[in-house]
Design a protein around this motif. Structure first.
Motif, PDB file in Angstrom:
ATOM      1  N   MET A  21     -20.952  59.474  17.417  1.00  0.00           N
ATOM      2  CA  MET A  21     -20.542  60.328  16.194  1.00  0.00           C
ATOM      3  C   MET A  21     -20.258  59.378  14.911  1.00  0.00           C
ATOM      4  O   MET A  21     -20.656  59.875  13.755  1.00  0.00           O
ATOM      5  N   VAL A  22     -19.896  58.256  15.274  1.00  0.00           N
ATOM      6  CA  VAL A  22     -19.609  57.363  14.161  1.00  0.00           C
ATOM      7  C   VAL A  22     -21.076  56.972  13.542  1.00  0.00           C
ATOM      8  O   VAL A  22     -21.273  56.536  12.616  1.00  0.00           O
ATOM      9  N   VAL A  23     -21.865  56.670  14.543  1.00  0.00           N
ATOM     10  CA  VAL A  23     -23.357  56.107  14.062  1.00  0.00           C
ATOM     11  C   VAL A  23     -23.890  57.278  13.326  1.00  0.00           C
ATOM     12  O   VAL A  23     -24.589  57.098  12.288  1.00  0.00           O
ATOM     13  N   GLY A  24     -23.658  58.728  14.090  1.00  0.00           N
ATOM     14  CA  GLY A  24     -24.186  59.756  13.012  1.00  0.00           C
ATOM     15  C   GLY A  24     -23.280  59.766  11.685  1.00  0.00           C
ATOM     16  O   GLY A  24     -24.224  60.163  10.473  1.00  0.00           O
ATOM     17  N   LEU A  25     -22.159  59.335  11.570  1.00  0.00           N
ATOM     18  CA  LEU A  25     -21.619  59.202  10.100  1.00  0.00           C
ATOM     19  C   LEU A  25     -22.445  58.242   9.304  1.00  0.00           C
ATOM     20  O   LEU A  25     -22.585  58.305   8.246  1.00  0.00           O
TER      21      LEU A  25
END
Length: 121
Positions: free
Chosen positions: A98-102
């Motif tokens: 999810m951080v990579v998605g951010l």
């Protein structure tokens, strides 16, 4: 005017991160000894990552800044909520995805506001 490949990079990173998050949530839900096998929380994480994948596919279709920004807010809330669910489920790799998605969402915001053809001075 069609978007260049660099302008779609953020949506692509977001899509890949959502699909990786989906794989992690599916693994946590179905594999024994993960601690969350068959739980409602893991199922919600699966559904959330599916929704994020659909939202990221639709993101490049928006042309107006208002609708695109509203879509980005929905994506941000989905990323934050899914990361929080990953923390509660102790699925740290889901949070990483999810951080990579951010990062992909930030790339989308930065690259979409960049002019397509830089002015020559």
């Amino acid at each position: 005017m069609p978007q260049s490949r660099s302008q779609r990079l953020g949506a692509i990173v977001l899509l890949v991160a959502s699909l990786v998050g989906l794989a992690i949530a599916l693994y946590a839900y179905f594999m024994p000894l993960t601690g969350v096998t068959g739980t409602l929380g893991a199922l919600v994480a699966i559904i959330a990552t599916l929704i994020l994948a659909v939202l990221s596919l639709a993101l490049p279709a928006f042309k107006g800044n208002g609708s695109r920004n509203a879509w980005r807010v929905l994506i941000f809330l989905g990323l934050a909520g899914t990361c929080f669910a990953g923390l509660l489920l102790q699925q740290w790799w889901l949070c990483v995805a999810m951080v990579v998605g951010l990062i992909g969402l930030i790339l989308d915001m930065v690259l979409a506001n960049r002019p397509a053809h830089p002015a020559h001075t």
